[in-house]
Design a protein around this motif. Structure first.
Motif, short mmCIF file in Angstrom:
data_model
loop_
_atom_site.label_atom_id
_atom_site.label_comp_id
_atom_site.label_asym_id
_atom_site.label_seq_id
_atom_site.Cartn_x
_atom_site.Cartn_y
_atom_site.Cartn_z
N PRO A 102 37.13 30.44 24.58
CA PRO A 102 37.88 31.36 25.42
C PRO A 102 37.87 32.77 24.82
O PRO A 102 37.80 32.92 23.61
N SER A 103 37.91 33.77 25.67
CA SER A 103 38.04 35.14 25.21
C SER A 103 39.39 35.66 25.68
O SER A 103 40.33 35.66 24.92
N ASN A 104 39.48 36.06 26.93
CA ASN A 104 40.75 36.50 27.50
C ASN A 104 41.12 35.60 28.66
O ASN A 104 40.27 34.97 29.29
N ASP A 105 42.42 35.58 28.97
CA ASP A 105 42.88 34.84 30.14
C ASP A 105 42.38 35.52 31.40
O ASP A 105 42.04 36.72 31.37
N PRO A 106 42.33 34.79 32.52
CA PRO A 106 41.93 35.44 33.77
C PRO A 106 42.84 36.62 34.10
O PRO A 106 44.03 36.62 33.78
N VAL A 107 42.22 37.66 34.69
CA VAL A 107 42.95 38.86 35.09
C VAL A 107 42.76 39.02 36.59
O VAL A 107 41.64 39.07 37.08
N ASP A 108 43.89 39.11 37.31
CA ASP A 108 43.84 39.21 38.77
C ASP A 108 44.50 40.52 39.21
O ASP A 108 45.70 40.70 39.04
N HIS A 109 43.68 41.43 39.74
CA HIS A 109 44.19 42.71 40.24
C HIS A 109 44.22 42.71 41.77
O HIS A 109 44.27 43.78 42.38
N GLY A 110 44.18 41.55 42.38
CA GLY A 110 44.15 41.48 43.83
C GLY A 110 42.74 41.62 44.36
O GLY A 110 42.09 40.65 44.72
N PHE A 111 42.22 42.85 44.40
CA PHE A 111 40.88 43.11 44.90
C PHE A 111 39.80 42.79 43.86
O PHE A 111 38.63 42.67 44.18
N MET A 112 40.23 42.64 42.60
CA MET A 112 39.29 42.37 41.52
C MET A 112 39.84 41.25 40.64
O MET A 112 41.03 41.22 40.31
N TYR A 113 38.94 40.32 40.29
CA TYR A 113 39.34 39.15 39.49
C TYR A 113 38.29 38.94 38.41
O TYR A 113 37.08 39.01 38.68
N GLY A 114 38.74 38.71 37.20
CA GLY A 114 37.80 38.49 36.12
C GLY A 114 38.32 37.51 35.09
O GLY A 114 39.53 37.26 34.98
N GLY A 122 29.66 34.24 19.44
CA GLY A 122 30.83 35.11 19.53
C GLY A 122 30.63 36.34 20.40
O GLY A 122 31.53 37.17 20.50
N HIS A 123 29.45 36.47 21.04
CA HIS A 123 29.25 37.58 21.98
C HIS A 123 30.19 37.40 23.16
O HIS A 123 30.39 36.28 23.65
N LEU A 124 30.78 38.50 23.63
CA LEU A 124 31.74 38.45 24.73
C LEU A 124 31.05 38.63 26.08
O LEU A 124 30.28 39.57 26.27
N TRP A 125 31.36 37.73 27.00
CA TRP A 125 30.82 37.77 28.36
C TRP A 125 31.99 37.76 29.33
O TRP A 125 32.86 36.90 29.25
N GLU A 126 32.04 38.75 30.21
CA GLU A 126 33.08 38.82 31.23
C GLU A 126 32.43 38.59 32.59
O GLU A 126 31.39 39.18 32.90
N VAL A 127 33.04 37.74 33.38
CA VAL A 127 32.55 37.48 34.73
C VAL A 127 33.59 38.01 35.68
O VAL A 127 34.79 37.71 35.54
N MET A 128 33.15 38.85 36.64
CA MET A 128 34.14 39.45 37.53
C MET A 128 33.66 39.46 38.98
O MET A 128 32.49 39.48 39.26
N TYR A 129 34.66 39.38 39.85
CA TYR A 129 34.42 39.48 41.29
C TYR A 129 35.24 40.64 41.82
O TYR A 129 36.40 40.80 41.47
N MET A 130 34.63 41.47 42.67
CA MET A 130 35.34 42.57 43.31
C MET A 130 35.13 42.47 44.81
O MET A 130 34.00 42.42 45.29
N ASP A 131 36.23 42.44 45.53
CA ASP A 131 36.19 42.42 47.01
C ASP A 131 35.92 43.84 47.47
O ASP A 131 36.82 44.69 47.49
N GLN A 132 34.66 44.12 47.82
CA GLN A 132 34.24 45.48 48.19
C GLN A 132 34.99 46.00 49.43
O GLN A 132 35.16 47.21 49.57
N SER A 133 35.45 45.11 50.29
CA SER A 133 36.17 45.55 51.48
C SER A 133 37.53 46.16 51.14
O SER A 133 38.12 46.86 51.95
N GLN A 134 38.02 45.90 49.93
CA GLN A 134 39.32 46.41 49.50
C GLN A 134 39.22 47.68 48.68
O GLN A 134 40.22 48.26 48.28
N VAL A 135 37.99 48.12 48.42
CA VAL A 135 37.78 49.31 47.61
C VAL A 135 37.62 50.51 48.53
O VAL A 135 36.80 50.50 49.46
N GLU A 136 38.41 51.55 48.30
CA GLU A 136 38.35 52.75 49.16
C GLU A 136 37.18 53.61 48.77
O GLU A 136 36.85 53.79 47.66
#
Length: 136
Positions: A102-114, A122-136
C-alpha cells in the motif's frame, strides 16, 4: 513552436527483473519482447508510454549519480489514468495481490478518484480516474 515528444520512456532501476516482470504481468501489463532481455524489460503502459525496467547494475551504466533506494526515498510518482473508479480499484487490488505494498489510502474528490501502491522495489504508482464531464 512548442516542444512535443511522440513517446515517453520512464527508466526505473529494479533489484530483481524477473520478480518485477512477474508483478506487472499479474496486474495485467504486457511487455515488448523486442526491447526485453536479461538486463531490461520494456513495460507497455500505453500506445506511446513505456517503463524501461532496468537491473540496477545496468541502470548504473546510464548515470554517474548514486541510485536512490525507492523503498526509503521518493523521486517520482508514476500516475496512470483509468477508465473508471472500478478500474482504479481493480488495478490497485491486483497490484496488492501480486505482492505490491500500500502507498496511500484512496482519495475521493467527487469528480476525481485515485489510489496508489508501491511496486516490489518501492516505486510509487498512482492510479486515477477523472470524470471529464465534471471538469469546467
Amino acid at each position: 513552436m512548442a516542444l512535443k515528444s511522440d513517446n515517453i520512456f520512464v527508466n526505473l532501476p529494479v533489484k530483481d527483473l524477473e520478480k518485477t516482470k512477474d508483478f506487472f504481468s499479474k496486474i495485467g501489463f504486457e511487455f515488448n519482447e523486442q526491447f526485453t532481455d536479461k538486463n531490461a524489460a520494456c513495460l507497455v503502459i500505453g500506445d506511446n508510454i513505456f517503463a524501461m525496467l532496468l537491473t540496477e547494475d545496468y541502470f548504473k551504466t546510464f548515470t554517474k549519480k548514486d541510485l536512490s533506494n525507492a523503498a526509503n526515498t521518493t523521486e517520482v510518482i508514476l500516475a496512470l489514468s483509468a477508465e473508471s473508479r472500478e478500474q482504479v480499484d481493480d488495478i490497485v487490488n491486483a497490484a496488492l495481490a501480486a505482492g505490491g505494498s500500500p502507498s496511500n489510502d484512496p482519495v475521493d474528490h467527487g469528480f476525481m478518484y485515485g489510489w496508489s501502491f508501491q511496486d516490489p522495489d518501492g516505486h510509487l504508482w498512482e492510479v486515477m480516474y477523472m470524470d471529464q464531464s465534471q471538469v469546467e
